[in-house]
Design an enzyme around this catalytic site. Structure first.
Site, PDB file in Angstrom:
ATOM      1  NE  ARG A  93     -21.876   0.613  -5.456  1.00  0.00           N
ATOM      2  CZ  ARG A  93     -22.824   1.523  -5.551  1.00  0.00           C
ATOM      3  NH1 ARG A  93     -23.038   1.834  -4.280  1.00  0.00           N
ATOM      4  NH2 ARG A  93     -23.308   1.838  -6.575  1.00  0.00           N
ATOM      5  CE1 TYR A 108      -6.235 -14.093 -13.134  1.00  0.00           C
ATOM      6  CE2 TYR A 108      -6.591 -16.337 -13.183  1.00  0.00           C
ATOM      7  CZ  TYR A 108      -6.922 -15.108 -12.666  1.00  0.00           C
ATOM      8  OH  TYR A 108      -8.099 -14.713 -12.196  1.00  0.00           O
ATOM      9  NE  ARG A 154     -24.914   5.374 -11.761  1.00  0.00           N
ATOM     10  CZ  ARG A 154     -24.616   4.080 -11.252  1.00  0.00           C
ATOM     11  NH1 ARG A 154     -23.926   4.380  -9.869  1.00  0.00           N
ATOM     12  NH2 ARG A 154     -24.681   3.249 -11.916  1.00  0.00           N
ATOM     13  CG  HIS A 194     -18.731   3.071  -6.454  1.00  0.00           C
ATOM     14  ND1 HIS A 194     -19.233   4.006  -7.123  1.00  0.00           N
ATOM     15  CD2 HIS A 194     -18.805   1.594  -6.540  1.00  0.00           C
ATOM     16  CE1 HIS A 194     -20.195   2.955  -7.904  1.00  0.00           C
ATOM     17  NE2 HIS A 194     -19.954   1.744  -7.570  1.00  0.00           N
ATOM     18  CG  ASP A 200     -20.392   6.911  -7.849  1.00  0.00           C
ATOM     19  OD1 ASP A 200     -21.379   6.359  -7.175  1.00  0.00           O
ATOM     20  OD2 ASP A 200     -19.561   6.378  -8.088  1.00  0.00           O
ATOM     21  N   GLY A 247     -15.898 -11.458  -9.845  1.00  0.00           N
ATOM     22  CA  GLY A 247     -16.562 -11.710  -8.562  1.00  0.00           C
ATOM     23  C   GLY A 247     -18.090 -11.445  -8.646  1.00  0.00           C
ATOM     24  CB  ALA A 248     -20.318 -11.766  -5.843  1.00  0.00           C
ATOM     25  CG  ASN A 270     -19.081  -2.216  -6.364  1.00  0.00           C
ATOM     26  OD1 ASN A 270     -18.308  -1.384  -6.038  1.00  0.00           O
ATOM     27  ND2 ASN A 270     -20.026  -2.153  -7.290  1.00  0.00           N
ATOM     28  N   GLY A 319     -18.273 -11.016 -16.892  1.00  0.00           N
ATOM     29  CA  GLY A 319     -19.667 -11.076 -16.853  1.00  0.00           C
ATOM     30  C   GLY A 319     -20.206  -9.904 -17.575  1.00  0.00           C
TER      31      GLY A 319
HETATM   32  N1  NAD Z   1     -17.096   0.053  -9.612  1.00  0.00           N
HETATM   33  C1  NAD Z   1     -18.432   0.310 -10.302  1.00  0.00           C
HETATM   34  O1  NAD Z   1     -18.675   1.282 -10.518  1.00  0.00           O
HETATM   35  C2  NAD Z   1     -19.315  -0.916 -10.546  1.00  0.00           C
HETATM   36  C3  NAD Z   1     -20.292  -0.651 -11.562  1.00  0.00           C
HETATM   37  C4  NAD Z   1     -21.255  -1.825 -11.648  1.00  0.00           C
HETATM   38  C5  NAD Z   1     -20.788  -3.200 -11.125  1.00  0.00           C
HETATM   39  N2  NAD Z   1     -19.525  -3.318 -10.335  1.00  0.00           N
HETATM   40  C6  NAD Z   1     -19.218  -4.685  -9.798  1.00  0.00           C
HETATM   41  O2  NAD Z   1     -18.445  -5.143 -10.781  1.00  0.00           O
HETATM   42  C7  NAD Z   1     -18.379  -6.605 -10.415  1.00  0.00           C
HETATM   43  C8  NAD Z   1     -18.984  -7.527 -11.587  1.00  0.00           C
HETATM   44  O3  NAD Z   1     -20.220  -7.388 -11.742  1.00  0.00           O
HETATM   45  P1  NAD Z   1     -21.006  -8.000 -13.065  1.00  0.00           P
HETATM   46  O4  NAD Z   1     -22.502  -7.531 -13.176  1.00  0.00           O
HETATM   47  O5  NAD Z   1     -20.101  -8.342 -14.315  1.00  0.00           O
HETATM   48  O6  NAD Z   1     -21.186  -9.608 -12.419  1.00  0.00           O
HETATM   49  P2  NAD Z   1     -21.375 -10.940 -13.185  1.00  0.00           P
HETATM   50  O7  NAD Z   1     -21.933 -11.939 -12.193  1.00  0.00           O
HETATM   51  O8  NAD Z   1     -22.125 -10.818 -14.456  1.00  0.00           O
HETATM   52  O9  NAD Z   1     -19.752 -11.279 -13.429  1.00  0.00           O
HETATM   53  C9  NAD Z   1     -18.627 -11.620 -12.695  1.00  0.00           C
HETATM   54  C10 NAD Z   1     -17.750 -12.424 -13.387  1.00  0.00           C
HETATM   55  O10 NAD Z   1     -16.692 -12.689 -12.671  1.00  0.00           O
HETATM   56  C11 NAD Z   1     -16.379 -14.033 -12.927  1.00  0.00           C
HETATM   57  N3  NAD Z   1     -15.474 -14.745 -11.691  1.00  0.00           N
HETATM   58  C12 NAD Z   1     -15.834 -15.158 -10.526  1.00  0.00           C
HETATM   59  N4  NAD Z   1     -15.040 -15.566  -9.630  1.00  0.00           N
HETATM   60  C13 NAD Z   1     -13.973 -15.453 -10.483  1.00  0.00           C
HETATM   61  C14 NAD Z   1     -12.518 -15.848 -10.172  1.00  0.00           C
HETATM   62  N5  NAD Z   1     -12.195 -16.236  -9.082  1.00  0.00           N
HETATM   63  N6  NAD Z   1     -11.588 -15.438 -11.418  1.00  0.00           N
HETATM   64  C15 NAD Z   1     -12.118 -14.953 -12.540  1.00  0.00           C
HETATM   65  N7  NAD Z   1     -13.399 -14.651 -12.729  1.00  0.00           N
HETATM   66  C16 NAD Z   1     -14.114 -14.956 -11.845  1.00  0.00           C
HETATM   67  C17 NAD Z   1     -17.590 -14.702 -13.170  1.00  0.00           C
HETATM   68  O11 NAD Z   1     -17.467 -15.983 -13.750  1.00  0.00           O
HETATM   69  C18 NAD Z   1     -18.409 -13.944 -13.914  1.00  0.00           C
HETATM   70  O12 NAD Z   1     -18.423 -13.927 -15.165  1.00  0.00           O
HETATM   71  C19 NAD Z   1     -19.437  -6.660  -9.241  1.00  0.00           C
HETATM   72  O13 NAD Z   1     -18.744  -6.648  -7.998  1.00  0.00           O
HETATM   73  C20 NAD Z   1     -20.324  -5.349  -9.376  1.00  0.00           C
HETATM   74  O14 NAD Z   1     -20.805  -4.973  -7.987  1.00  0.00           O
HETATM   75  C21 NAD Z   1     -18.835  -2.088 -10.054  1.00  0.00           C
END
Ligand code: NAD
Length: 316
Positions: free
Chosen positions: A91, A68, A154, A178, A151, A82-83, A123, A15
């Site tokens: 989060r 995989y 930032r 986080h 963070d 994930g979501a 997250n 994503g």
């Molecule tokens: N840790 C950090 O600092 C940080 C920063 C920004 C976002 N995030 C997190 O990263 C995650 C992704 O965010 P995003 O904006 O890319 O979301 P997004 O919805 O754009 O992408 C998520 C992707 O995961 C895929 N997916 C869903 N279920 C799956 C599965 N079972 N197997 C394989 N792929 C699967 C979806 O098809 C999608 O392409 C979120 O949880 C978001 O909160 C973390």
């Protein structure tokens, strides 16, 4: 037998975060092979096609969409699937959805590779790092969350902007979750070796206490503010992930605020959160014992308690 010179990364989830991370790694010149995996295989395919068409402009790297089984010889598997947060969602709100997804994702990765480093970005990252540690059965040094690396970046950026100093010359760490209970360690912050309080005293151009409060709130709320405007955050986190990958691939022993399992450090156990840690090709080489102020210790304990409550509700 695997060619040792190949640095292969797999990214699960293509994503916003996964694809931007892939692009950032493509530009980095750090790796020679990158496989993209997503439940939406056409999305992974499209991202690989798009990046490959830029190949004449970068150092060669083999990029392809896969399954995989392509994790088999990866050195690092980055999990961003994930979501993501919707406007107004914390989060922690994502925990049940993404724990269920991780059962599938981690189970599939370890079918093919039990030697890699797992780098969790999805997250709530601290909870999912813990979930990944439990589900994978990997040693704790090889399960890393991107934690508060973003963070801390930032934090450095905002301090640097305020002070008119290159953020690379600001040493400052956000630790703990986080998320909403993250902890700014002002007592450790310094510029050119000068502790922040002394620097502020010398500069004396603003109310340093209100500067600290505003900066902390801006760091803590950054994701909400960005998501409110553009729906997701991905550029800075992709650079943070690239930095962690770099420390691993180049065996740098860099100090980064990644999330990992604590087993007694800071009096905390059976929880993942971020503490400045030494990162090298083994993953987490050491969790550093930094001298926190009393207030910071209280806040770190609160952050750990908040995470612990979520962990206790998990059905693994
Ligand atoms: N840790 C950090 O600092 C940080 C920063 C920004 C976002 N995030 C997190 O990263 C995650 C992704 O965010 P995003 O904006 O890319 O979301 P997004 O919805 O754009 O992408 C998520 C992707 O995961 C895929 N997916 C869903 N279920 C799956 C599965 N079972 N197997 C394989 N792929 C699967 C979806 O098809 C999608 O392409 C979120 O949880 C978001 O909160 C973390």
């Amino acid at each position: 037998m695997k060619n040792k010179s190949i640095n292969k990364i797999a990214i699960v989830g293509t994503g916003f975060v996964g694809s931007t991370t892939a692009y950032t790694l493509m530009l980095s010149g750090l790796i020679s092979e990158l496989v993209l995996i997503d439940i939406n295989s056409r999305k992974a395919e499209g991202e690989a096609m798009d990046m490959n068409h830029g190949m004449p402009f970068v150092r060669p790297v083999k990029i392809y969409s896969g399954t995989y089984s392509d994790c088999r010889d990866a050195d690092i598997v980055v999990i961003t699937g994930g979501a993501n947060q919707k406007p107004g969602e914390t989060r922690i709100d994502l925990v049940n959805k993404n724990t269920a997804i991780f059962k599938d994702v981690v189970g599939n990765i370890v079918k093919y590779n039990t030697d890699c480093i797992l780098l969790v970005v999805t997250n709530p990252v601290d909870i999912l790092t813990y979930v990944t540690y439990k589900l994978s059965g990997f040693p704790k040094n090889r399960v890393i969350g991107s934690g508060t690396v973003l963070d801390s970046a930032r934090f450095k950026y905002m301090i640097g902007e305020h002070m008119g100093v290159d953020p690379r010359n600001v040493h400052a760490y956000i630790i703990g979750e986080h998320g909403d209970t993250e902890v700014p360690t002002w007592s450790l912050a310094s510029i050119a070796g000068v502790p922040m309080d002394a620097y502020c005293k010398d500069c004396n151009s603003c109310d340093s206490e209100s500067f600290k409060e505003t900066t902390y709130n801006n760091v803590k709320n950054a994701a909400y503010e960005i998501i409110d405007r553009k729906g997701a955050t991905y550029y800075a986190v992709a650079l943070a992930v690239r930095r962690i990958v770099e420390a691993i691939v180049r065996n740098e022993n860099s100090i980064l605020t990644v999330s990992s399992l604590l087993e007694g450090e800071y009096g905390l156990s059976d929880i993942c959160l971020s503490i400045p840690s030494q990162v090298n090709s083994e993953g987490i080489a050491r969790i550093i014992k930094v001298p926190l102020s009393e207030d910071e210790t209280v806040l770190l304990n609160k952050s750990a308690t908040a995470l612990k409550q979520v962990v206790e509700g998990l059905k693994l």
